[in-house]
Design an enzyme around this catalytic site. Structure first.
Site, PDB file in Angstrom:
ATOM      1  CB  SER A  70      34.028  53.144  37.993  1.00  0.00           C
ATOM      2  OG  SER A  70      34.966  54.158  38.273  1.00  0.00           O
ATOM      3  CE  LYS A  73      33.621  56.689  37.001  1.00  0.00           C
ATOM      4  NZ  LYS A  73      34.939  56.304  36.444  1.00  0.00           N
ATOM      5  CE1 TYR A 195      33.241  59.698  39.922  1.00  0.00           C
ATOM      6  CE2 TYR A 195      35.042  60.316  41.372  1.00  0.00           C
ATOM      7  CZ  TYR A 195      34.536  59.521  40.369  1.00  0.00           C
ATOM      8  OH  TYR A 195      35.332  58.566  39.797  1.00  0.00           O
ATOM      9  CE1 TYR A 247      36.468  53.842  33.208  1.00  0.00           C
ATOM     10  CE2 TYR A 247      37.385  51.766  33.984  1.00  0.00           C
ATOM     11  CZ  TYR A 247      36.596  52.883  34.196  1.00  0.00           C
ATOM     12  OH  TYR A 247      35.944  53.036  35.368  1.00  0.00           O
TER      13      TYR A 247
HETATM   14  N1  GLN Z   1      36.408  56.316  43.074  1.00  0.00           N
HETATM   15  C1  GLN Z   1      37.288  55.854  42.055  1.00  0.00           C
HETATM   16  C2  GLN Z   1      38.073  57.008  41.472  1.00  0.00           C
HETATM   17  O1  GLN Z   1      37.486  58.004  41.169  1.00  0.00           O
HETATM   18  C3  GLN Z   1      36.509  55.175  40.988  1.00  0.00           C
HETATM   19  C4  GLN Z   1      37.366  54.708  39.855  1.00  0.00           C
HETATM   20  C5  GLN Z   1      36.964  53.382  39.301  1.00  0.00           C
HETATM   21  O2  GLN Z   1      36.276  52.612  39.926  1.00  0.00           O
HETATM   22  N2  GLN Z   1      37.449  53.071  38.110  1.00  0.00           N
HETATM   23  O3  GLN Z   1      39.270  56.942  41.334  1.00  0.00           O
END
Ligand code: GLN
Length: 621
Positions: A70, A73, A195, A247
Site C-alpha cells: 500500500s 498508493k 492494482y 487508515y
Molecule cells: N496488496 C495489499 C492488499 O490489497 C495491500 C494492502 C496494504 O498494504 N495495506 O490487500
C-alpha cells in the site's frame, strides 16, 4: 583539524542510535493473509533518511527488497492526478478519512466513490485512472512512475503477485462493488491486475526514503534531478497522506509524529516532512491495523528527537533582512568631488538600502515589508538588494511589488540589485547587476536633485581651479602648473590606461565625462567595475595596483575630457620647481586620506551589519 580521519556524521550517529533502540521491539506479527508475505524475516529492520540535496542516511537492512504494497498508493495517486487532473480524480475518489481499515468496504452514499485513495477501494480506482490504452500500458506507466520516484528501475516480485492474485477475492469484491456503483469502468479483473502489480513492486527502505523525498521536495527526485510530477500534485498527495495514510490510525499517527505517511502490509512505510526530509522504513511485524510496529516507533522517535512535527512552529532565527542602512552610512565606489560628497554626507539618509536574504515566503517577507514601511521617513530612494535571496515564493514577489507601488505614491523610487540585473519586481524603477551600481545611480539622482542646477543638455564641466586636488593649492602653484597640462579626449569605451611594465605616474584630472576602473573577474573573464571617477576627481596608475596579476584598467564610461600632468612633465617640474611638486603631493595625500576615511566608514557599516529597523523579531518556540 586534529587528524585526517573521517569525521562521524552526527545525523548518522543519531539514526544508528534510534535504529538500535527500536530494533529491540519484538511486538507485532508478519502479515500472512497474502501467504507469500508470511515468509518475511521478522528481524529485518531498515531505516533510511533522504535529504533535499540527495544525501541518503541508512541504518540497518535498508538494501533488502520487499513488496511496496500500500505504500504504492500515494505515488499511484500522484500519477493519476498528474495524468487526469485533480477534479477528474476527485469525481471518482474522495479524500475523507474512513476511520476503518485498509480493506474497508464502504463507498460514499449517493456518489459511489471510495472515501479516499489510501484505502484499497480508492487505490483500485486511481490505478485504473493513470494514462494507458489498456491494462498493460497502465501498468507500465505505474512501474515507470514508481521508478522515477525512486530514481532507479524497479521490478515486480512475481511470487507475491501470484499469491495476491490467488487470495485477492476481497479486493475483487471491492472491484465489482465499484463497477456496480459506476465508479470503475471496464473489466474488473484487468483493473485488479494493475492494482496487484503496483502492490507487488519491489523496493527497499532506501527507495522509500528517496520516493518520500521526491514528494517532499515538490516532485523533483533529489538523486536524478528529474521532475516526476508537479508541485500542486505533491501538495495534494501529502495532504491525503496526512489525513488517511495510516487508515484508522491516521489521527493519532499525525498527532504523535506530525509526518504525513503511508504504510504497507509487507512492513514498509514512507513518511515526509515537506521540503525537508523523506523517511523510509522496513520492518515486517505489523500491529492489528496493518502498520509496521517498528516503523511507527521509529518515526515517532525521529520526530521528537529531531523536532520534525509538521505543526511545530518555525523559530524566527533568520530575518529576511540581512542589512538595512541609510545612504549616510554607505556610499558607492564612485570618486566624487567635494561638493557632491558634501551632499551625500548631509542628505544621504534620503537613500535606504535593504539587503534581503534567504527563502522569502509569506511570513519573512511580511516582516521585512513592515520593517521598511516603518522606516520610510525622509527616504526618497530605496534599494532592494536581492543577491542573497535563495528563493522567492510568488507571495513574496507580490508583497514586494505592492510595496514598491505604494512607496512610489509616497514619492519613493525603488531600484533593485540582483544577479545579472534580472529583477523579479515588475514595478521597480530600474535593475542593476551590483549593489554598487544601484547605489551610484541613487546617489547621482540625489546629487542631481540637490546640487546646483545643471543646464539641461550641457554635460558637467569642472575646470582645473575647481578640481578637488587642485582647489586648495597654495597661491601661485596652480599658475606654475598650468602650462604643463595636456588635454586628452577619450571616446566612450576607450582605454585610458592599463598598467604597463614601465611605471608611469601621470596624473589624470577628469574635467567632463567619467572614467571607470575595472578588474577582469571570473571564467570566462568579464570586466567588473570596482570604482568610478566623475568630473572634478583625479586618477593615476598608482591608484590601480600594478603588482596585481589581474588586469586592472581604466576606461572612459562616456565621452570624456581629461587634463593630464604627464610623467615627463612632472619630472621636469620636480627639477625646476620642487616646492610646487611637494604642494601637489600634499594635496593628493589629503584627497586620498578623505577617500580612506570614507572606506573606513563603509567597512564599519559592514562590520556592524546594519541595525534592522522596527521592532526586533520575537523568538518563537
Ligand atoms: N496488496 C495489499 C492488499 O490489497 C495491500 C494492502 C496494504 O498494504 N495495506 O490487500
Amino acid at each position: 583539524m586534529a587528524d585526517a580521519g573521517e569525521i562521524a556524521s552526527p545525523v548518522q550517529e543519531l539514526l544508528d542510535e534510534v535504529h538500535e533502540r527500536i530494533g529491540e521491539i519484538t511486538d507485532g506479527s508478519v502479515a500472512t493473509y497474502i501467504p507469500a508475505l508470511g515468509k518475511a524475516d521478522p528481524k529485518l529492520f531498515g531505516l533510511a533518511l533522504a535529504t533535499r540535496d540527495g544525501h541518503v542516511y541508512e541504518s540497518g537492512d535498508t538494501g533488502v527488497p520487499f513488496t511496496i504494497q500500500s505504500v504504492s498508493k500515494p505515488f499511484v495517486y500522484a500519477l493519476a492526478l498528474h495524468d487526469r487532473g485533480l477534479n477528474a480524480v476527485l469525481r471518482k475518489v474522495g479524500v475523507e478519512p474512513t476511520g476503518e481499515g485498509f480493506d474497508a468496504i464502504r463507498l460514499e452514499a449517493g456518489t459511489g466513490r471510495p472515501l479516499n485513495p489510501m484505502v484499497n477501494a480508492g487505490a483500485i480506482v486511481t490505478a485504473s485512472m493513470v494514462d494507458g490504452d489498456d491494462w498493460g500500458q497502465r501498468f507500465q506507466r505505474i512501474l515507470d512512475g514508481l521508478s522515477a520516484f525512486a530514481g532507479r528501475d524497479l521490478s515486480i516480485d512475481h511470487e507475491v503477485l501470484a499469491s495476491e492474485e490467488r487470495t485477492g477475492d476481497h479486493n475483487r469484491a471491492l472491484g465489482y462493488l465499484l463497477r456496480n456503483a459506476g465508479t470503475l469502468d471496464g473489466d474488473v479483473d484487468e483493473a485488479l491486475s494493475v492494482y496487484f502489480m503496483a502492490c507487488s513492486t519491489l523496493v527497499t527502505a532506501r527507495d522509500l526514503a528517496v520516493m518520500a523525498m521526491t514528494l517532499s521536495s515538490g516532485g523533483v527526485n533529489p538523486l536524478t534531478g528529474r521532475r516526476v510530477v508537479g508541485t500542486d500534485t505533491t501538495e495534494h498527495v501529502m495532504a491525503v497522506m496526512a489525513t488517511s495514510g495510516t487508515y484508522d490510525f491516521a489521527g493519532e499517527w499525525l498527532l504523535r509524529s506530525g509526518l504525513p505517511a503511508k504504510s504497507g502490509v509487507a512492513g514498509g512505510l514512507a513518511a515526509v516532512l515537506p521540503s525537508q526530509l523523506g523517511i523510509g522504513v522496513y520492518s515486517p511485524p505489523l500491529d492489528a491495523r496493518g502498520t509496521s510496529v517498528r516503523a511507527i516507533a521509529a518515526c515517532q522517535e525521529l520526530s521528537s528527537r529531531f523536532g520534525l512535527h509538521l505543526m511545530r512552529p518555525v523559530t524566527g532565527t533568520t530575518s529576511a533582512i540581512h542589512r538595512y542602512l541609510r545612504g549616510d552610512a554607505v556610499s558607492s565606489q564612485r570618486s566624487r568631488r567635494f561638493a557632491e560628497r558634501e551632499i551625500l554626507r548631509t542628505r544621504g539618509r534620503a537613500i535606504a538600502l535593504c539587503e534581503l536574504q534567504g527563502d522569502l515566503g509569506f511570513a519573512s517577507t511580511d516582516v521585512a515589508v513592515r520593517a521598511i514601511t516603518g522606516d520610510h521617513e525622509n527616504v526618497r530612494w530605496l534599494i532592494l538588494d536581492l543577491h542573497r535571496v535563495a528563493r522567492a515564493e510568488p507571495v513574496a514577489v507580490n508583497l514586494l511589488d505592492t510595496l514598491v507601488r505604494e512607496l512610489r505614491e509616497h514619492g519613493v523610487t525603488t531600484v533593485v540589485a540582483a544577479e545579472a540585473a534580472r529583477s523579479p519586481l515588475a514595478s521597480a524603477e530600474a535593475a542593476f547587476a551590483s549593489l554598487d551600481e544601484a547605489l551610484e545611480w541613487c546617489e547621482d539622482a540625489l546629487v542631481a536633485e540637490t546640487g546646483p542646477p545643471q543646464e539641461a543638455d550641457r554635460p558637467e564641466v569642472v575646470p582645473l581651479p575647481e578640481q578637488d586636488v587642485l582647489r586648495d593649492l597654495p597661491a601661485g602653484v596652480l599658475e606654475a602648473l598650468a602650462p604643463l597640462f595636456e588635454e586628452r579626449r577619450l571616446a566612450s569605451g576607450e582605454v585610458l590606461f592599463s598598467p604597463r611594465d614601465e611605471p608611469d605616474e601621470s596624473l589624470y584630472f577628469v574635467v567632463s565625462g567619467g572614467l571607470v576602473a575595472q578588474v577582469m573577474e571570473g571564467d570566462p573573464a568579464v570586466p567588473v567595475q570596482v570604482a568610478s571617477m566623475g568630473p572634478g576627481t583625479a586618477v593615476t596608475e598608482l591608484t590601480v595596483r600594478r603588482d596585481d596579476p589581474r588586469a586592472y584598467r581604466v576606461v572612459a564610461a562616456e565621452p570624456t575630457v581629461c587634463q593630464v600632468l604627464t610623467d615627463a612633465a612632472l619630472k621636469r617640474l620636480e627639477r625646476d620647481r620642487p616646492q610646487a611638486v611637494e604642494a601637489l603631493h600634499w594635496a593628493m595625500a589629503r584627497s586620498l586620506a578623505a577617500r580612506l576615511r570614507r572606506a573606513d566608514r563603509l567597512l564599519a557599516a559592514h562590520v556592524a551589519s546594519g541595525p534592522r529597523p522596527g521592532k526586533p523579531e520575537r523568538e518563537l518556540g
